[in-house]
Design an enzyme around this catalytic site. Structure first.
Site, mmCIF file in Angstrom:
data_model
loop_
_atom_site.group_PDB
_atom_site.id
_atom_site.type_symbol
_atom_site.label_atom_id
_atom_site.label_comp_id
_atom_site.label_asym_id
_atom_site.label_seq_id
_atom_site.Cartn_x
_atom_site.Cartn_y
_atom_site.Cartn_z
ATOM 1 N N ASP A 142 11.575 -10.110 -5.654
ATOM 2 C CA ASP A 142 11.444 -11.567 -4.150
ATOM 3 C C ASP A 142 12.732 -12.283 -3.449
ATOM 4 O OD1 ASP A 142 10.541 -12.872 -2.820
ATOM 5 O OD2 ASP A 142 8.923 -13.815 -4.215
ATOM 6 N N HIS A 161 8.347 -10.282 -2.189
ATOM 7 C CA HIS A 161 7.980 -10.924 -1.673
ATOM 8 C C HIS A 161 6.310 -10.679 -1.646
ATOM 9 C CE1 HIS A 161 6.796 -15.543 -1.297
ATOM 10 N NE2 HIS A 161 6.509 -15.046 -0.203
ATOM 11 N N SER A 190 2.942 -18.624 -2.799
ATOM 12 C CA SER A 190 4.632 -18.493 -1.622
ATOM 13 C C SER A 190 4.676 -20.238 -1.956
ATOM 14 C CB SER A 190 4.270 -17.832 -0.384
ATOM 15 O OG SER A 190 5.644 -17.699 -0.266
ATOM 16 N N TYR A 216 -4.103 -22.310 0.699
ATOM 17 C CA TYR A 216 -1.905 -22.715 1.440
ATOM 18 C C TYR A 216 -1.616 -23.422 1.645
ATOM 19 C CZ TYR A 216 2.375 -20.793 3.260
ATOM 20 O OH TYR A 216 3.170 -19.992 3.559
#
Length: 718
Positions: free
Chosen positions: A654, A689, A571, A491
């Site tokens: 989203d 999302h 993301s 991430y």
């Protein structure tokens, strides 16, 4: 932005039949596959000059909302048709879906919340699309279904989102999330009867929900109602806090706090434990840099008091006794500490718990104790101190893993917390704060043995020499003398820490003989503010370097082999995967970017994108522009370079990272001369999302992704 969730003799036989080395992986990946013909995507001639640089954006039209532009809807249908036809050829698709369903099929509990004599908690019997909210009268009372959202929509995609009981447990305030959107509809239920009151509040987003102490109403945050055509794409501005009195229409709600002169600010409201004050915490972006305003409740004419106005540090309310407040803060403490503040003299802070080598990530007052949550090398630790900050005891956790919860109130003798690890599903514990003893409140019955899996932590060096931690999860007994197909997850942003978490979908990958690696990249919060700062703005490249170095380490150590490494992230992690795929296409066999931020020059023009400038910078500022253009996935796709197999995933609804990011990136990748491996996009419907996604959709998407990764890394799942 965005945040994840894991039988067995048969798996050993499957493991033994898996490809033993990188050459086997290459042979498996080279097996004949049907030829791919991508849909024709119209290329526009949009070119904009920014700071002397001509920037082409031929797929600008794909930014339009699929619900508004029928041409975008046609493109989505055409792409899904090609992707589905390809995925149908992968035998691992059904095998993974079956195994994931087995691993998901266990009883799951959420953290209990006590109000009055009632205990509220969620439970999923295993494969229910959405978890059900239950209530007990007393700790050992019979569980009663309070809200079952599974009947709200035929596709299971309408979810129970945030909820909170009134202080006495008489009412329940809850929000409804439809199709994965960030918008919420807020309702109120009478707990005794199980019936809804007529109260309803709309256009709520990014909001805390908190009751007045007397239960007369509640505080919430909302945006102005958007134009219907722009509801899921327009920028979110002019956030404000309102008070809703029970029994009145929303039109009569009282405006409590707004900042019309600063429309970019977000505001969140919290009632203090004694009910005497309302704390308003304000922020402009994703950084933990807050302003704090205090309202004295029940005192007519009392003016709001600014406690913190510099928007420079994190401030989290822990508790108070009259005017003496306790906060968690990173002021003068990058890894955070606990301080006391007299609100009559807010600039004079009294240290209670000093900064530690471990990162302090949470604190709550329960009874006459403060429970402190720490991360030590990305693993959870928990400690208990007095209200004066004196040590009482460490809380013994079950293993290397993640603990969460520890909420409560000053009068409570108990708190609840959850514990999980990569191979251990969530167990809920009750902690007696007087004795420090933990007991099991809810423990799942499993269809697999967690002891068949190993979890270990490694440390490797990034490009600049920085030591970075990484977790490895694999089946015990795996042949480690030869490389194994490996899934590397990352991430690296927004102060989000990648702590050990249980995921049935990822455990299915491990169960089939693959290795799971999770890298704790800079940009996260594992080591406090300095770790975050080292991976954002002009230092964002450090994140990509850390991830690339993780892949190189896995190959160098023989954990995986060249041609056996797949990468995944969602993301901000989707941005990560897109960026490193451009920078090192030779390193990876497959890439799985999910709901990613792919156009770094226009991310701040849609919905929540404007908040992300804290990590990315401003496309409108020259220095930031050149920096983000250098790694923007959409703008840096290379021609005449052999790319790994890529499966992009997003959802057509989203409204956080709008799907136009993934649409444009995929169109550009398919247009480029980027090799013969497939470059596909899987577009879910009514999924948003990620939050609120029903279980069947989670399994279907993960099965597709990991079957795709298995094909291109040589993992034999048959």
């Amino acid at each position: 932005m965005s945040r994840p969730s894991f039988r067995a003799p048969l798996a050993l036989a499957l493991l033994m039949s898996a490809p033993a080395n990188a050459q086997a992986a290459e042979r498996a990946a080279a097996a004949p596959m049907p030829s791919l013909t991508y849909p024709d995507t119209v290329r526009g001639d949009t070119v904009e000059t920014q700071f002397g640089v001509d920037v082409a954006d031929p797929y600008r039209w794909l930014e339009d909302d699929v619900r508004v532009n029928p041409k975008v809807a046609e493109w989505v249908a055409a792409q899904n048709a090609v992707t589905d036809a390809y995925l149908d050829t992968l035998p691992g698709r059904d095998i993974f879906a079956t195994r994931m369903s087995e691993l998901y099929n266990y009883e799951r509990f959420g953290l209990p919340e006590k109000a009055g004599n009632r205990y509220f908690y969620t439970r999923n019997d295993g494969l229910q699309p959405q978890s059900v909210l239950y209530v007990r009268e007393g700790l050992t009372g019979e569980a009663k279904v309070l809200i079952d959202p599974n009947g709200w929509a035929k596709d299971g995609a309408t979810a129970l989102a945030e909820w909170t009981p009134s202080k006495d447990g008489a009412y329940l305030l809850y929000s409804v999330q439809d199709g994965g959107t960030d918008w919420r509809i807020v309702r109120v239920m009478d707990v005794a009867t199980g019936k809804d009151l007529p109260d309803e509040v709309q256009w709520v987003k990014y909001s805390a929900l908190d009751w007045a102490k007397d239960g007369s109403g509640f505080y919430y945050s909302r945006f102005p109602a958007p134009d219907a055509r722009d509801a899921f794409q327009s920028l979110n501005e002019n956030h404000a806090i309102y008070f809703h009195r029970l029994g009145t229409p929303q039109s009569e709600d009282v405006l409590i706090h707004a900042s019309p002169d600063k429309p970019a600010l977000n505001h969140s409201a919290q009632v203090t434990d004694d009910g005497q004050y309302l704390i308003v915490t304000s922020s402009e972006g994703t950084d933990e840099r807050y302003g704090v305003t205090l309202y004295q409740l029940g005192k007519k004419g009392a003016k709001p008091r600014v406690l913190v106005g510099d928007f420079a540090n994190n401030w989290e309310y822990v508790g108070n006794e009259g005017p003496l407040f306790i906060f968690l803060t990173n002021k003068d403490a990058p890894r955070q500490r606990i301080v006391a503040m007299d609100i009559r003299r807010p600039k004079a802070l009294t240290p209670l718990v000093a900064e530690s080598e471990a990162t302090l990530v949470g604190a709550s007052q329960v009874g006459n104790r403060i429970i402190l949550s720490y991360l030590g090398d990305a693993k959870s630790e928990a400690r208990m101190v007095t209200l004066a900050g004196q040590p009482v005891a460490n809380i013994n956790l079950a293993d290397i893993g993640a603990a969460a919860g520890f909420g409560g109130k000053p009068g409570d003798p108990e708190t609840f917390y959850s514990f999980s690890s990569y191979a251990r599903p969530t167990t809920i514990y009750r902690l007696d704060t007087a004795t420090g003893a933990s007991s099991i409140f809810a423990e799942p019955k499993l269809t697999f043995d967690p002891k068949q899996f190993s979890v270990e932590q490694r440390f490797y060096h990034s490009k600049d020499g920085t030591e970075v931690p990484m977790f490895l999860v694999m089946k015990k007994g795996i042949d480690r003398s030869k490389g194994s197909p490996t899934l590397l997850y990352g991430y690296g942003g927004f102060n989000v820490s990648m702590i050990p978490a249980f995921s049935p979908t990822k455990l299915a990958w491990v169960d089939k003989g693959g290795v799971l690696a999770i890298a704790n990249l800079r940009g996260g919060g594992e080591y406090g503010k300095a770790w975050h700062d080292a991976g954002r703005l002009d230092k964002k490249q450090n994140v990509f370097d850390d991830f690339i170095a993780a892949g190189e380490y896995l190959i160098r150590e023989g954990i995986t082999g060249k041609g056996q490494l797949a990468i995944e992230g969602g993301s901000n992690g989707g941005l990560l995967v897109g960026a490193v795929t451009n920078q090192r296409p030779d390193l990876f066999a497959a890439a799985l970017p999910a709901v990613g931020v792919m156009d770094m020059l226009r991310f701040d023009r849609f919905t929540a994108g404007r908040y992300w400038v804290d990590d990315y910078g401003y496309p409108s500022k020259e220095a930031d522009f050149h920096n983000i253009l250098s790694y923007s996935p959409y703008h840096n796709i290379k021609d005449d370079v052999e790319y790994p197999a890529v499966l992009v995933t997003t959802a057509d609804t989203d409204d956080r990272v709008v799907p136009g990011h993934s649409f444009k990136y995929t169109a550009a990748l398919q247009h480029a001369k980027a090799g013969d491996k497939p470059h596909l996009i899987r577009i879910e419907t009514r999924a948003g999302h990620g939050s609120g996604k029903p279980t069947d959709k989670i399994i279907a998407e993960a099965a597709d992704k990991y079957a795709f990764a298995a094909k291109w890394t040589g993992l034999n799942v048959e």
